[in-house]
Structure formats: structure tokens, C-alpha cells
Design a protein around this motif. Structure first.
Motif, PDB file in Angstrom:
ATOM      1  N   ASN A 112      88.816  11.110  -4.404  1.00 29.38           N
ATOM      2  CA  ASN A 112      89.527  11.262  -5.675  1.00 29.38           C
ATOM      3  C   ASN A 112      90.696  10.292  -5.811  1.00 29.38           C
ATOM      4  OD1 ASN A 112      87.894  13.511  -6.502  1.00 29.38           O
ATOM      5  ND2 ASN A 112      89.079  14.814  -5.129  1.00 29.38           N
ATOM      6  N   SER A 113      90.697   9.247  -4.998  1.00 25.16           N
ATOM      7  CA  SER A 113      91.796   8.282  -5.038  1.00 25.16           C
ATOM      8  C   SER A 113      91.449   7.103  -5.942  1.00 25.16           C
ATOM      9  CB  SER A 113      92.102   7.760  -3.621  1.00 25.16           C
ATOM     10  OG  SER A 113      92.535   8.810  -2.787  1.00 25.16           O
ATOM     11  N   MET A 114      92.456   6.639  -6.673  1.00 27.54           N
ATOM     12  CA  MET A 114      92.327   5.450  -7.510  1.00 27.54           C
ATOM     13  C   MET A 114      93.304   4.410  -6.986  1.00 27.54           C
ATOM     14  SD  MET A 114      90.008   6.263  -9.735  1.00 27.54           S
ATOM     15  CE  MET A 114      90.217   5.011 -10.992  1.00 27.54           C
ATOM     16  N   CYS A 115      92.771   3.307  -6.484  1.00 19.76           N
ATOM     17  CA  CYS A 115      93.626   2.321  -5.832  1.00 19.76           C
ATOM     18  C   CYS A 115      93.751   1.008  -6.604  1.00 19.76           C
ATOM     19  CB  CYS A 115      93.122   2.043  -4.412  1.00 19.76           C
ATOM     20  SG  CYS A 115      93.363   3.444  -3.285  1.00 19.76           S
ATOM     21  N   GLY A 116      93.329   0.970  -7.839  1.00 21.13           N
ATOM     22  CA  GLY A 116      93.543  -0.225  -8.658  1.00 21.13           C
ATOM     23  C   GLY A 116      93.132  -1.492  -7.935  1.00 21.13           C
ATOM     24  N   ARG A 117      94.091  -2.397  -7.756  1.00 23.69           N
ATOM     25  CA  ARG A 117      93.830  -3.652  -7.033  1.00 23.69           C
ATOM     26  C   ARG A 117      94.127  -3.443  -5.548  1.00 23.69           C
ATOM     27  NH1 ARG A 117      97.432  -7.951  -9.888  1.00 23.69           N
ATOM     28  NH2 ARG A 117      96.716  -9.195  -8.120  1.00 23.69           N
ATOM     29  N   GLY A 118      93.274  -2.665  -4.895  1.00 25.48           N
ATOM     30  CA  GLY A 118      93.430  -2.392  -3.480  1.00 25.48           C
ATOM     31  C   GLY A 118      92.256  -1.578  -2.978  1.00 25.48           C
ATOM     32  N   TYR A 119      92.367  -1.016  -1.773  1.00 25.66           N
ATOM     33  CA  TYR A 119      91.299  -0.186  -1.243  1.00 25.66           C
ATOM     34  C   TYR A 119      91.907   1.024  -0.530  1.00 25.66           C
ATOM     35  CZ  TYR A 119      92.386  -2.392   3.259  1.00 25.66           C
ATOM     36  OH  TYR A 119      93.025  -2.832   4.398  1.00 25.66           O
ATOM     37  N   CYS A 120      91.117   2.067  -0.428  1.00 23.37           N
ATOM     38  CA  CYS A 120      91.596   3.329   0.132  1.00 23.37           C
ATOM     39  C   CYS A 120      91.176   3.465   1.598  1.00 23.37           C
ATOM     40  CB  CYS A 120      91.042   4.501  -0.689  1.00 23.37           C
ATOM     41  SG  CYS A 120      91.631   6.125  -0.143  1.00 23.37           S
ATOM     42  N   ARG A 121      92.077   3.995   2.403  1.00 25.40           N
ATOM     43  CA  ARG A 121      91.792   4.256   3.822  1.00 25.40           C
ATOM     44  C   ARG A 121      92.455   5.575   4.200  1.00 25.40           C
ATOM     45  NH1 ARG A 121      90.723   5.031   8.670  1.00 25.40           N
ATOM     46  NH2 ARG A 121      90.466   3.422  10.256  1.00 25.40           N
ATOM     47  N   LYS A 122      91.630   6.609   4.476  1.00 19.23           N
ATOM     48  CA  LYS A 122      92.120   7.934   4.827  1.00 19.23           C
ATOM     49  C   LYS A 122      93.078   8.476   3.773  1.00 19.23           C
ATOM     50  CE  LYS A 122      91.382   7.683   9.801  1.00 19.23           C
ATOM     51  NZ  LYS A 122      91.954   7.860  11.147  1.00 19.23           N
ATOM     52  N   GLY A 123      92.730   8.275   2.509  1.00 20.98           N
ATOM     53  CA  GLY A 123      93.511   8.835   1.422  1.00 20.98           C
ATOM     54  C   GLY A 123      94.721   8.027   1.013  1.00 20.98           C
ATOM     55  N   ILE A 124      94.968   6.899   1.666  1.00 20.02           N
ATOM     56  CA  ILE A 124      96.138   6.072   1.371  1.00 20.02           C
ATOM     57  C   ILE A 124      95.679   4.703   0.888  1.00 20.02           C
ATOM     58  CG2 ILE A 124      98.221   5.010   2.311  1.00 20.02           C
ATOM     59  CD1 ILE A 124      98.340   7.265   4.332  1.00 20.02           C
ATOM     60  N   CYS A 125      96.282   4.224  -0.193  1.00 22.78           N
ATOM     61  CA  CYS A 125      95.903   2.935  -0.762  1.00 22.78           C
ATOM     62  C   CYS A 125      96.591   1.785  -0.013  1.00 22.78           C
ATOM     63  CB  CYS A 125      96.290   2.860  -2.235  1.00 22.78           C
ATOM     64  SG  CYS A 125      95.347   3.970  -3.311  1.00 22.78           S
ATOM     65  N   THR A 126      95.812   0.771   0.307  1.00 20.32           N
ATOM     66  CA  THR A 126      96.347  -0.489   0.824  1.00 20.32           C
ATOM     67  C   THR A 126      96.157  -1.523  -0.273  1.00 20.32           C
ATOM     68  OG1 THR A 126      95.811   0.055   3.118  1.00 20.32           O
ATOM     69  CG2 THR A 126      96.145  -2.266   2.587  1.00 20.32           C
ATOM     70  N   CYS A 127      97.258  -2.062  -0.767  1.00 24.56           N
ATOM     71  CA  CYS A 127      97.225  -2.908  -1.967  1.00 24.56           C
ATOM     72  C   CYS A 127      96.950  -4.368  -1.637  1.00 24.56           C
ATOM     73  CB  CYS A 127      98.551  -2.801  -2.721  1.00 24.56           C
ATOM     74  SG  CYS A 127      98.989  -1.121  -3.207  1.00 24.56           S
ATOM     75  N   ASP A 128      96.287  -5.044  -2.572  1.00 26.63           N
ATOM     76  CA  ASP A 128      96.095  -6.479  -2.470  1.00 26.63           C
ATOM     77  C   ASP A 128      97.430  -7.177  -2.678  1.00 26.63           C
ATOM     78  OD1 ASP A 128      93.408  -5.973  -2.163  1.00 26.63           O
ATOM     79  OD2 ASP A 128      92.915  -6.369  -4.267  1.00 26.63           O
ATOM     80  N   TYR A 129      97.461  -8.467  -2.343  1.00 25.59           N
ATOM     81  CA  TYR A 129      98.681  -9.254  -2.539  1.00 25.59           C
ATOM     82  C   TYR A 129      99.042  -9.306  -4.022  1.00 25.59           C
ATOM     83  CZ  TYR A 129     101.907 -13.190  -2.520  1.00 25.59           C
ATOM     84  OH  TYR A 129     103.003 -14.000  -2.698  1.00 25.59           O
ATOM     85  N   GLY A 130     100.305  -9.067  -4.324  1.00 26.20           N
ATOM     86  CA  GLY A 130     100.766  -9.158  -5.702  1.00 26.20           C
ATOM     87  C   GLY A 130     100.900  -7.833  -6.414  1.00 26.20           C
ATOM     88  N   VAL A 131     100.496  -6.734  -5.769  1.00 24.88           N
ATOM     89  CA  VAL A 131     100.631  -5.410  -6.377  1.00 24.88           C
ATOM     90  C   VAL A 131     101.188  -4.432  -5.341  1.00 24.88           C
ATOM     91  CG1 VAL A 131      98.849  -5.632  -8.144  1.00 24.88           C
ATOM     92  CG2 VAL A 131      98.216  -4.904  -5.842  1.00 24.88           C
ATOM     93  N   THR A 132     101.766  -3.339  -5.834  1.00 31.42           N
ATOM     94  CA  THR A 132     102.324  -2.328  -4.945  1.00 31.42           C
ATOM     95  C   THR A 132     102.235  -0.972  -5.641  1.00 31.42           C
ATOM     96  OG1 THR A 132     104.271  -1.757  -3.600  1.00 31.42           O
ATOM     97  CG2 THR A 132     104.681  -2.594  -5.817  1.00 31.42           C
ATOM     98  N   GLY A 133     102.759   0.057  -4.997  1.00 28.99           N
ATOM     99  CA  GLY A 133     102.742   1.399  -5.568  1.00 28.99           C
ATOM    100  C   GLY A 133     101.689   2.281  -4.923  1.00 28.99           C
ATOM    101  N   PRO A 134     101.815   3.603  -5.058  1.00 35.11           N
ATOM    102  CA  PRO A 134     100.855   4.538  -4.459  1.00 35.11           C
ATOM    103  C   PRO A 134      99.417   4.295  -4.910  1.00 35.11           C
ATOM    104  CG  PRO A 134     102.807   5.705  -5.258  1.00 35.11           C
ATOM    105  CD  PRO A 134     102.899   4.306  -5.769  1.00 35.11           C
ATOM    106  N   ASN A 135      99.244   3.783  -6.124  1.00 31.74           N
ATOM    107  CA  ASN A 135      97.900   3.523  -6.659  1.00 31.74           C
ATOM    108  C   ASN A 135      97.640   2.041  -6.891  1.00 31.74           C
ATOM    109  OD1 ASN A 135      98.824   6.392  -8.254  1.00 31.74           O
ATOM    110  ND2 ASN A 135      96.923   6.406  -7.085  1.00 31.74           N
ATOM    111  N   CYS A 136      98.470   1.187  -6.287  1.00 33.13           N
ATOM    112  CA  CYS A 136      98.301  -0.270  -6.407  1.00 33.13           C
ATOM    113  C   CYS A 136      98.225  -0.722  -7.869  1.00 33.13           C
ATOM    114  CB  CYS A 136      97.047  -0.731  -5.657  1.00 33.13           C
ATOM    115  SG  CYS A 136      97.065  -0.368  -3.884  1.00 33.13           S
TER     116      CYS A 136
END
Length: 224
Positions: A112-136
Motif C-alpha cells: 500500500n506504499s506510494m513512492c513516486g520517483r523512488g522504490y519501496c523496501r520493507k515499507g520505506i521509500c528510497t527516493c531517486d536523486y532530486g526528490v525527497t519526502g516519505p513518498n518521494c
């Protein structure tokens, strides 16, 4: 017809390659290894190799390249992985504490995670370069431009630029830099239009002309 013939030729080749891989595994299982190539030495077995080098704890200091960790060739299991990238989308490589090898597991915490410009790992978003925030979804980059005056042409040019950036897939913030001493000569309705277009307004201190350039009367007049 050519495709059918090619498929018919490829099938026996694939069976032969699989048979060769199984035979190689039987002969190599349990042998001492120091790296993957010791268990899968042939290039044609790279993707088919059924073994991996299970690292041990014994250190071999006899090699001219320095010390090495002695391991043993062991059979891969279903879902075998060494990196998360080996597992595919929504899966990750779960490892035991004593091995670099693991098993691909479904990351149910990310269902149920939405990570925008990033990917999810164990419920936590890891953001691509240039974006940040809980949901990237917050940009750390921006397009910025100087904006002041009551020119309708400038306003139109800016709006065209913004639409071009968005049409090209740009997700970065767009910032209008407005010198504080130019606010009075900049119509508020122009700024309102920019904000409706998603532009952020940044009011900056007056930008001073370098003294060496300000001495030129023409530059001084234009800058003023």
C-alpha cells in the motif's frame, strides 16, 4: 517459417545447455571455491549455473594476491539471490546473518506504499536523486528565473516555458525570483497567474551591480 525453424533449432540447444549445467553441478558440488568462477567457470554456464560459492570462515593466506576466504560450491535454491535487483519489482533479497546469499521474498509492507520517483523496501521509500519526502514526491531541484516588471510578453513567455517543462516530464519546482525593490512595479495579477500555474515566488534582496560595471553610464542606466 524462418521463425519456426529457428525455434526448432533453439530447443535442442537449450536442452543440451541445461543437461551440461546439471552435469557440471554434479561434478563441482562440494569443491573448494574462492569466487563464483570456481563454481561456474564456463561463460556459457553463467546464467544456467546451478551452483554458487558459499563463503566460509577459513582464511587462505597462500595466494600471491593476498588472503582469501575459502568457501564451498553449493547448489542454489528456489528464489536464490545475492542482490535485491535479482528479485524483481515488489520483491527483495532476504539474507541470513552469516551469508551474502538469500531468498527472494515478497515485500508485503510495500503493498500500500506510494513512492513516486523512488522504490519501496520493507515499507520505506528510497527516493531517486532530486526528490525527497516519505513518498518521494518533494523535489530538491528547481528551475528558477528572474521575474519583475509589467510586461505581458514576459508573462506569456514564462507560462510557455512552464508548460514545456511539464510536457517534457519535468517534476522539479519552478521558482520566480522577484527582487524586493521591483515588487511595486510588478502587477499582483501577474504573480497570481504564475502561482496558479504552480510557480513558487521567492522575494530576493536587490541584486547590486558590481562597482566596476556600474561606472559605465549605459550599463548603469539600463540596470537602474
Amino acid at each position: 517459417p524462418d521463425a519456426i525453424a529457428a525455434a526448432a533449432t533453439a530447443a535442442p540447444d537449450a536442452r543440451a545447455a541445461n543437461a551440461s549445467a546439471h552435469l557440471h553441478a554434479q561434478r563441482t558440488m562440494g569443491k573448494v571455491c574462492f569466487e563464483k568462477a570456481d563454481c561456474c567457470p564456463f561463460e556459457d554456464l553463467g546464467s544456467l549455473c546451478l551452483l554458487f560459492c558459499k563463503e566460509g570462515k577459513e582464511i587462505d593466506k597462500g595466494d600471491v594476491r593476498g588472503w582469501r576466504l575459502k568457501g564451498q560450491c553449493q547448489k542454489k535454491w528456489a528464489g536464490f539471490c545475492l542482490e535485491d535487483e535479482d528479485c524483481g519489482y515488489t520483491f527483495y533479497c532476504e539474507r541470513d546473518g552469516d551469508s551474502l546469499a538469500g531468498k527472494c521474498m515478497r515485500d508485503t509492507l510495500c503493498d500500500n506504499s506510494m513512492c513516486g520517483r523512488g522504490y519501496c523496501r520493507k515499507g520505506i521509500c528510497t527516493c531517486d536523486y532530486g526528490v525527497t519526502g516519505p513518498n518521494c514526491d518533494h523535489s530538491t531541484e528547481a528551475f528558477a528565473f528572474l521575474f519583475y516588471g509589467n510586461s505581458s510578453e514576459n508573462l506569456i513567455s514564462v507560462r510557455v516555458m512552464i508548460r514545456s517543462v511539464r510536457a517534457a516530464g519535468g517534476q522539479q519546482d519552478v521558482v520566480a525570483i522577484i527582487p524586493k525593490n521591483m515588487v511595486a512595479m510588478t502587477p499582483q495579477e501577474h504573480l497570481d497567474i504564475l502561482q496558479k500555474d504552480g510557480v513558487k515566488l521567492y522575494y530576493a534582496d536587490p541584486i547590486l551591480m558590481p562597482e566596476s560595471m556600474d561606472k559605465d553610464p549605459i550599463i548603469h542606466s539600463r540596470w537602474s
